[in-house]
Design an enzyme around this catalytic site. Structure first.
Site, PDB file in Angstrom:
ATOM      1  N   ASP A  14       0.832  -1.204   0.000  1.00  0.00           N
ATOM      2  CA  ASP A  14       0.000   0.000   0.000  1.00  0.00           C
ATOM      3  C   ASP A  14       0.870   1.259   0.000  1.00  0.00           C
ATOM      4  O   ASP A  14       1.757   1.402   0.842  1.00  0.00           O
ATOM      5  CB  ASP A  14      -0.903  -0.014   1.239  1.00  0.00           C
ATOM      6  CG  ASP A  14      -2.294   0.471   0.927  1.00  0.00           C
ATOM      7  OD1 ASP A  14      -2.447   1.682   0.693  1.00  0.00           O
ATOM      8  OD2 ASP A  14      -3.223  -0.355   0.900  1.00  0.00           O
ATOM      9  N   SER A  64      -7.101   3.650  -1.567  1.00  0.00           N
ATOM     10  CA  SER A  64      -7.055   2.223  -1.237  1.00  0.00           C
ATOM     11  C   SER A  64      -8.360   1.507  -1.568  1.00  0.00           C
ATOM     12  O   SER A  64      -8.344   0.356  -2.020  1.00  0.00           O
ATOM     13  CB  SER A  64      -6.711   2.040   0.241  1.00  0.00           C
ATOM     14  OG  SER A  64      -5.411   2.529   0.487  1.00  0.00           O
ATOM     15  N   ARG A 155     -10.766  20.598   3.974  1.00  0.00           N
ATOM     16  CA  ARG A 155      -9.951  19.405   4.270  1.00  0.00           C
ATOM     17  C   ARG A 155      -9.411  18.792   2.985  1.00  0.00           C
ATOM     18  O   ARG A 155      -8.236  18.449   2.890  1.00  0.00           O
ATOM     19  CB  ARG A 155     -10.785  18.355   5.017  1.00  0.00           C
ATOM     20  CG  ARG A 155     -10.729  18.486   6.515  1.00  0.00           C
ATOM     21  CD  ARG A 155     -11.694  17.537   7.172  1.00  0.00           C
ATOM     22  NE  ARG A 155     -11.237  16.155   7.166  1.00  0.00           N
ATOM     23  CZ  ARG A 155     -10.821  15.498   8.240  1.00  0.00           C
ATOM     24  NH1 ARG A 155     -10.762  16.119   9.406  1.00  0.00           N
ATOM     25  NH2 ARG A 155     -10.471  14.233   8.165  1.00  0.00           N
ATOM     26  N   ARG A 187     -18.103  21.639   7.263  1.00  0.00           N
ATOM     27  CA  ARG A 187     -18.314  20.186   7.239  1.00  0.00           C
ATOM     28  C   ARG A 187     -18.099  19.555   8.612  1.00  0.00           C
ATOM     29  O   ARG A 187     -18.623  18.475   8.881  1.00  0.00           O
ATOM     30  CB  ARG A 187     -17.378  19.538   6.213  1.00  0.00           C
ATOM     31  CG  ARG A 187     -15.913  19.787   6.464  1.00  0.00           C
ATOM     32  CD  ARG A 187     -15.013  19.139   5.408  1.00  0.00           C
ATOM     33  NE  ARG A 187     -14.877  17.709   5.636  1.00  0.00           N
ATOM     34  CZ  ARG A 187     -14.259  16.886   4.794  1.00  0.00           C
ATOM     35  NH1 ARG A 187     -13.743  17.351   3.667  1.00  0.00           N
ATOM     36  NH2 ARG A 187     -14.141  15.609   5.074  1.00  0.00           N
ATOM     37  N   ARG A 193     -19.104  11.986  11.375  1.00  0.00           N
ATOM     38  CA  ARG A 193     -19.363  10.555  11.191  1.00  0.00           C
ATOM     39  C   ARG A 193     -19.136   9.755  12.473  1.00  0.00           C
ATOM     40  O   ARG A 193     -19.100   8.533  12.442  1.00  0.00           O
ATOM     41  CB  ARG A 193     -18.490   9.995  10.059  1.00  0.00           C
ATOM     42  CG  ARG A 193     -17.010   9.998  10.319  1.00  0.00           C
ATOM     43  CD  ARG A 193     -16.246   9.374   9.157  1.00  0.00           C
ATOM     44  NE  ARG A 193     -14.809   9.492   9.383  1.00  0.00           N
ATOM     45  CZ  ARG A 193     -13.891   9.258   8.451  1.00  0.00           C
ATOM     46  NH1 ARG A 193     -14.259   8.904   7.235  1.00  0.00           N
ATOM     47  NH2 ARG A 193     -12.607   9.381   8.731  1.00  0.00           N
ATOM     48  N   ALA A 264     -20.453   8.117   1.096  1.00  0.00           N
ATOM     49  CA  ALA A 264     -21.501   7.803   2.068  1.00  0.00           C
ATOM     50  C   ALA A 264     -21.170   8.170   3.505  1.00  0.00           C
ATOM     51  O   ALA A 264     -22.035   8.631   4.246  1.00  0.00           O
ATOM     52  CB  ALA A 264     -21.822   6.308   1.998  1.00  0.00           C
ATOM     53  N   LYS A 337      -5.747  -2.048   6.959  1.00  0.00           N
ATOM     54  CA  LYS A 337      -6.071  -2.379   5.566  1.00  0.00           C
ATOM     55  C   LYS A 337      -6.855  -3.685   5.438  1.00  0.00           C
ATOM     56  O   LYS A 337      -7.013  -4.204   4.327  1.00  0.00           O
ATOM     57  CB  LYS A 337      -4.780  -2.456   4.731  1.00  0.00           C
ATOM     58  CG  LYS A 337      -3.988  -1.159   4.698  1.00  0.00           C
ATOM     59  CD  LYS A 337      -4.725  -0.040   3.957  1.00  0.00           C
ATOM     60  CE  LYS A 337      -3.942   1.265   3.990  1.00  0.00           C
ATOM     61  NZ  LYS A 337      -4.616   2.348   3.238  1.00  0.00           N
ATOM     62  N   ASP A 445      -1.551  -0.434  -4.613  1.00  0.00           N
ATOM     63  CA  ASP A 445      -2.864   0.103  -4.983  1.00  0.00           C
ATOM     64  C   ASP A 445      -2.775   1.550  -5.448  1.00  0.00           C
ATOM     65  O   ASP A 445      -3.621   2.031  -6.194  1.00  0.00           O
ATOM     66  CB  ASP A 445      -3.851  -0.034  -3.821  1.00  0.00           C
ATOM     67  CG  ASP A 445      -3.300   0.524  -2.515  1.00  0.00           C
ATOM     68  OD1 ASP A 445      -2.093   0.865  -2.447  1.00  0.00           O
ATOM     69  OD2 ASP A 445      -4.065   0.609  -1.534  1.00  0.00           O
ATOM     70  N   HIS A 446      -1.736   2.260  -4.995  1.00  0.00           N
ATOM     71  CA  HIS A 446      -1.481   3.659  -5.369  1.00  0.00           C
ATOM     72  C   HIS A 446      -0.149   4.039  -4.749  1.00  0.00           C
ATOM     73  O   HIS A 446       0.396   3.307  -3.923  1.00  0.00           O
ATOM     74  CB  HIS A 446      -2.589   4.595  -4.850  1.00  0.00           C
ATOM     75  CG  HIS A 446      -2.805   4.500  -3.371  1.00  0.00           C
ATOM     76  ND1 HIS A 446      -1.946   5.078  -2.460  1.00  0.00           N
ATOM     77  CD2 HIS A 446      -3.753   3.864  -2.632  1.00  0.00           C
ATOM     78  CE1 HIS A 446      -2.377   4.807  -1.233  1.00  0.00           C
ATOM     79  NE2 HIS A 446      -3.463   4.068  -1.307  1.00  0.00           N
TER      80      HIS A 446
END
Length: 514
Positions: A14, A64, A155, A187, A193, A264, A337, A445-446
């Site tokens: 990762d 990710s 952010r 925000r 959250r 979401a 992960k 993945d990046h």
């Protein structure tokens, strides 16, 4: 006695990207003798992990979740951001059933259309282009009262960068002749959250009651006043923008509300305030009887309200396909992960497939991972080597979190130590695979840790848009094709296992038999 299986492994490093320059490149400058060896002696190419190659808008860095979804799916998985943008460009968005129905109900009632969302070009939770497109659709369908309730970012964008977005929105609504930016709030309040309901209530009361500590004549005036109070975009306190009366733009019975965030996690709490009858986060002083409340995407299977873009089901990911072929598989990662090698790699499915096992190694309990750059990689490797030697598994998928999680700290020396730890782990894995006649593909993945300082000399803590390595270790005499993408990895694994890919996989194998 059952013959021992020779495993094929996918090792996902990762945040382990590739960059030509060595300045602030924690991967290139680390002492990684094994990595240097396999990079020069083994089949090795670079592959794409950002933008359209992974179903994101061009130039958008990968992440990710997106990366693992593409890795497991074996096809480009178009992300919500891209789906919606493409629909707007193609003229399909204006006909979206959930959005057009909600607007039509409000128009037939002679009532208002309210667009809530993060008004930002950040592209992580939302995009202001989507909000502006919805304003146009509302006007085209006959709405003469369209109110944008702007949640401010700071952010995923610079801390004080909201003014152009507010100006652009008010300019469009003025041209359309149908409304204004009716309120602003950071925000921090509207997009909590973590069940900090006092914050969410500040947003809800602003929207439904017009209750706010501050009032202003325009959105830009409201923002200027917030900056003068020392509030950056993220933390701007509830401010009502005056119209014909103070409360002409509060959300009322018969109105339609469309929540324009496509991600979401930070949209769920405020949505629940509006749609759940048995909501208990705080005492609602008003619950409007809405014509409709539309989520742009499905925020949760447990939130029952209209949805403009329901999730698309991914069938025959490599994990599901392994199960149909009665093959065994293992997913292993540390906590940070674990969801990525399970839920996301499985195409958004939580349940285990037949023949699948999982190993979760706890991530270390430290404030930030630069304090322990090896994280739990040695423990992950212990279990992985054991699994390779067990002969139980046909396919093993393992994630090493260090490059990303230590990269996010922005601490260069720690990121180098993380890379050095991974190098030692890879050597152990290669030895175990060699011992049992197994094979693996190593990729990422990046990127992240290959750039630790930005062009302004500040710590670079985010993902990068550059390519990542793909390396083969094993007994086969193969080469790798150039210009691959993450969606090509699952077909490549199947090719190495001498299995046909399912028709759903549109990615191409990068394996060339010599």
């Amino acid at each position: 006695m059952t013959a021992k299986r020779k495993p094929t492994a996918l090792l996902i490093l990762d945040g382990w990207g590739y960059r030509e320059g060595k300045d602030s490149n924690a991967i290139a400058n680390a002492n990684t003798p094994f990595w240097d060896q396999i990079s020069s002696q083994n089949p090795h190419v670079l592959i794409h992990t950002s933008g359209m190659a992974v179903g994101l808008p061009e130039g958008q860095m990968g992440n990710s979740e997106v990366g693992h979804m593409n890795l497991g799916a074996g096809r480009i998985v178009y992300q919500n951001f891209t789906r919606i943008t493409k629909d707007i460009e193609d003229g399909v968005f204006a006909q979206n059933p959930a959005i057009s129905s909600a607007i039509d109900k409000a128009v037939s009632n002679g009532k208002a259309v309210h667009l809530l969302g993060l008004l930002s070009p950040g592209g992580v939770h939302s995009h202001e282009d989507h909000i502006l497109a919805a304003c146009k659709v509302a006007r085209e369908r006959g709405a003469d009262k369209v109110f944008v309730h702007a949640f401010l970012d700071g952010r995923d964008t610079p801390p004080r960068s909201a003014q152009p977005s507010l100006e652009r929105t008010d300019k469009l609504l003025k041209e359309l002749g149908c409304g204004r930016v009716a309120s602003i709030i950071g925000r921090y309040y509207a997009m909590d959250r973590d069940n900090r309901w006092d914050r969410v209530q500040a947003a809800y009361d602003l929207l439904t009651l017009g209750e706010a500590p501050y009032h202003a004549e325009s959105a830009v005036q409201a923002l200027t006043a917030a900056y003068e109070r020392g509030e950056d975009d993220e933390f701007v306190k509830a401010t009502l923008i005056k119209g014909s009366s103070d409360n002409d733009a509060v959300i009322s019975d018969g109105d339609a509300v469309i929540f324009m965030n496509f991600r979401a996690d930070r949209a769920r709490e405020l949505t629940r305030c509006f749609v759940e009858q048995d909501f208990d986060g705080f005492q609602r002083n008003k619950l409007p009887k809405l014509a409709d409340f539309v989520m742009l995407t499905e925020y949760s299977a447990n939130i029952h309200t209209a949805c403009a873009y329901p999730a698309t089901e991914l069938t025959n990911s490599i994990g599901e396909y392994m199960a149909t072929l009665h093959k065994t598989q293992l997913r292993i990662a540390e906590t940070e992960k674990y969801a990525h090698v399970t839920f996301f790699f499985s195409g958004g499915k939580e349940a285990l497939f037949e023949g699948e096992e999982r190993i979760l190694i706890p991530s270390p309990d430290v404030a930030t991972y630069d304090l322990k750059p090896e994280m739990s990689a040695p423990e992950v490797t212990d279990k992985l080597v054991e699994a390779i030697k067990s002969g139980k598994f046909d396919l093993i998928v393992c994630n090493y979190a260090n490059g990303d999680m230590v990269g996010h700290s922005g601490v260069y020396d720690a990121a180098m130590k993380a890379a050095e730890c991974i190098d030692q782990c890879l050597k152990r894995i290669a030895e175990a695979l060699n011992e049992v006649g197994g094979q693996c593909l190593i990729t990422a993945d990046h990127g992240n840790a290959e750039q630790m300082v930005d062009e302004n000399g500040q710590p670079h803590t985010q993902h990068t848009t550059g390519p990542v390595p793909l390396i083969y270790i094993g007994p086969k005499n193969i080469s790798l094709k150039e210009d691959g993408r993450l969606c090509d990895i699952a077909p490549s694994l199947l090719d190495l296992m001498e299995l046909e890919k399912p028709r759903e996989m549109t990615g191409e194998s990068l394996i060339v038999q010599n």
